[in-house]
Design a protein around this motif. Structure first.
Motif, short mmCIF file in Angstrom:
data_model
loop_
_atom_site.label_atom_id
_atom_site.label_comp_id
_atom_site.label_asym_id
_atom_site.label_seq_id
_atom_site.Cartn_x
_atom_site.Cartn_y
_atom_site.Cartn_z
N ALA A 1 32.44 -28.21 -13.36
CA ALA A 1 31.40 -29.08 -12.80
C ALA A 1 31.64 -30.54 -13.20
O ALA A 1 31.41 -31.45 -12.40
CB ALA A 1 30.03 -28.61 -13.25
N LEU A 2 32.08 -30.76 -14.43
CA LEU A 2 32.37 -32.14 -14.87
C LEU A 2 33.49 -32.75 -14.04
O LEU A 2 33.41 -33.92 -13.64
CB LEU A 2 32.73 -32.16 -16.35
CG LEU A 2 31.57 -32.04 -17.32
CD1 LEU A 2 32.08 -31.91 -18.75
CD2 LEU A 2 30.63 -33.22 -17.21
N HIS A 3 34.53 -32.00 -13.77
CA HIS A 3 35.63 -32.52 -12.97
C HIS A 3 35.21 -32.76 -11.52
O HIS A 3 35.62 -33.75 -10.91
CB HIS A 3 36.84 -31.59 -13.06
CG HIS A 3 37.53 -31.66 -14.38
ND1 HIS A 3 38.26 -32.75 -14.79
CD2 HIS A 3 37.60 -30.78 -15.40
CE1 HIS A 3 38.75 -32.55 -15.98
NE2 HIS A 3 38.35 -31.35 -16.39
N ARG A 4 34.37 -31.88 -10.98
CA ARG A 4 33.85 -32.10 -9.62
C ARG A 4 33.00 -33.36 -9.57
O ARG A 4 33.10 -34.16 -8.64
CB ARG A 4 33.03 -30.89 -9.16
CG ARG A 4 33.89 -29.71 -8.81
CD ARG A 4 33.08 -28.49 -8.39
NE ARG A 4 32.14 -28.80 -7.34
CZ ARG A 4 30.93 -28.26 -7.23
NH1 ARG A 4 30.52 -27.38 -8.12
NH2 ARG A 4 30.13 -28.59 -6.25
N ALA A 5 32.15 -33.54 -10.58
CA ALA A 5 31.30 -34.73 -10.65
C ALA A 5 32.16 -35.98 -10.81
O ALA A 5 31.84 -37.03 -10.23
CB ALA A 5 30.30 -34.60 -11.79
N ALA A 6 33.23 -35.91 -11.59
CA ALA A 6 34.13 -37.06 -11.76
C ALA A 6 34.77 -37.46 -10.45
O ALA A 6 34.93 -38.65 -10.14
CB ALA A 6 35.18 -36.75 -12.82
N GLN A 7 35.15 -36.47 -9.65
CA GLN A 7 35.72 -36.77 -8.33
C GLN A 7 34.68 -37.47 -7.45
O GLN A 7 34.98 -38.45 -6.77
CB GLN A 7 36.20 -35.50 -7.65
CG GLN A 7 37.44 -34.92 -8.26
CD GLN A 7 37.83 -33.59 -7.64
OE1 GLN A 7 37.00 -32.89 -7.06
NE2 GLN A 7 39.10 -33.24 -7.77
N TYR A 8 33.45 -36.98 -7.49
CA TYR A 8 32.37 -37.59 -6.70
C TYR A 8 32.15 -39.04 -7.14
O TYR A 8 32.04 -39.94 -6.32
CB TYR A 8 31.09 -36.78 -6.86
CG TYR A 8 29.88 -37.46 -6.26
CD1 TYR A 8 29.62 -37.37 -4.91
CD2 TYR A 8 29.01 -38.19 -7.06
CE1 TYR A 8 28.53 -38.01 -4.35
CE2 TYR A 8 27.92 -38.83 -6.52
CZ TYR A 8 27.68 -38.74 -5.16
OH TYR A 8 26.60 -39.38 -4.62
N VAL A 9 32.09 -39.26 -8.46
CA VAL A 9 31.83 -40.59 -8.99
C VAL A 9 32.98 -41.54 -8.63
O VAL A 9 32.75 -42.69 -8.25
CB VAL A 9 31.61 -40.53 -10.51
CG1 VAL A 9 31.58 -41.93 -11.12
CG2 VAL A 9 30.32 -39.80 -10.83
N ALA A 10 34.22 -41.07 -8.75
CA ALA A 10 35.37 -41.92 -8.42
C ALA A 10 35.32 -42.37 -6.96
O ALA A 10 35.57 -43.54 -6.65
CB ALA A 10 36.66 -41.18 -8.72
N VAL A 11 34.98 -41.46 -6.07
CA VAL A 11 34.88 -41.82 -4.65
C VAL A 11 33.71 -42.76 -4.43
O VAL A 11 33.82 -43.77 -3.72
CB VAL A 11 34.74 -40.55 -3.78
CG1 VAL A 11 34.36 -40.90 -2.36
CG2 VAL A 11 36.03 -39.76 -3.82
N ARG A 12 32.59 -42.49 -5.04
CA ARG A 12 31.41 -43.32 -4.85
C ARG A 12 31.62 -44.73 -5.39
O ARG A 12 31.16 -45.70 -4.80
CB ARG A 12 30.20 -42.68 -5.53
CG ARG A 12 28.97 -43.55 -5.36
CD ARG A 12 27.71 -42.80 -5.40
NE ARG A 12 26.63 -43.74 -5.18
CZ ARG A 12 25.54 -43.79 -5.88
NH1 ARG A 12 25.33 -42.93 -6.83
NH2 ARG A 12 24.63 -44.69 -5.63
N MET A 13 32.34 -44.87 -6.50
CA MET A 13 32.56 -46.19 -7.08
C MET A 13 33.47 -47.04 -6.19
O MET A 13 33.39 -48.26 -6.21
CB MET A 13 33.14 -46.06 -8.48
CG MET A 13 32.13 -45.56 -9.48
SD MET A 13 32.78 -45.47 -11.13
CE MET A 13 32.72 -47.19 -11.59
N THR A 14 34.34 -46.43 -5.41
CA THR A 14 35.19 -47.20 -4.51
C THR A 14 34.47 -47.57 -3.22
O THR A 14 34.83 -48.55 -2.58
CB THR A 14 36.47 -46.42 -4.15
OG1 THR A 14 36.10 -45.19 -3.51
CG2 THR A 14 37.30 -46.13 -5.38
#
Length: 153
Positions: free
Chosen positions: A52-65
């Motif tokens: 779940a942490l890695h999935r959330a990190a992917q979401y955050v990385a996309v959202r920050m861009t």
């Protein structure tokens, strides 16, 4: 000729002694099996938290861009808890960097009263650079590598 009552009754059921022995054997098996089951379930929850942490990190990385994240960051439903359905074990939070830069941390926090409350691994932390760590509420060190692999005691 009719057989005595004792021979006829014995053939159709269990004696009290046989029943007690069977129940004692069952109690011993449950006594040894329950701790193993609890450890297995905890390992599963830890692994789910890591995923779940890695999935959330992917979401955050996309959202920050895509978006300016001046507002309070929040994860969508489904990414904000572990497991996604059922009794919650961890709450997932996205925490922006304290220094105001583009950094962040994502935390998997054991839920109060949940199955992982009081776990030796404590809170799982994944930062922007992929660095993994654990924060334990009570004193003492924890083997973060073992926690992230799901093998912690």
């Amino acid at each position: 000729m009719m057989r005595p009552y004792t021979l006829r009754a014995r053939r159709f059921g269990f004696s009290m002694l046989e029943l007690v022995v069977a129940l004692a054997m069952l109690a011993v098996m449950v006594g040894y099996g329950m701790p193993a089951y609890v450890a297995h379930a905890a390992r599963g929850h830890r692994i789910e938290a890591v995923v779940a942490l890695h999935r959330a990190a992917q979401y955050v990385a996309v959202r920050m861009t895509e978006v300016d994240i001046d507002s309070q960051p929040a994860l969508p439903a489904g990414l904000d808890r572990v497991p996604e359905h059922g009794r919650i074990a961890y709450r997932i939070e996205w925490v922006p960097a304290a220094d105001g830069r583009a950094g962040y941390e994502i935390w998997a926090i054991p839920v109060e009263g949940g199955p992982m409350h009081g776990d030796a691994c404590g809170t799982f932390v994944l930062d922007r650079f992929g660095m993994r760590s654990n924060r334990v509420a009570r004193g003492g060190g924890v083997d973060a590598q073992a926690c992230w692999a799901g093998r912690a005691a």
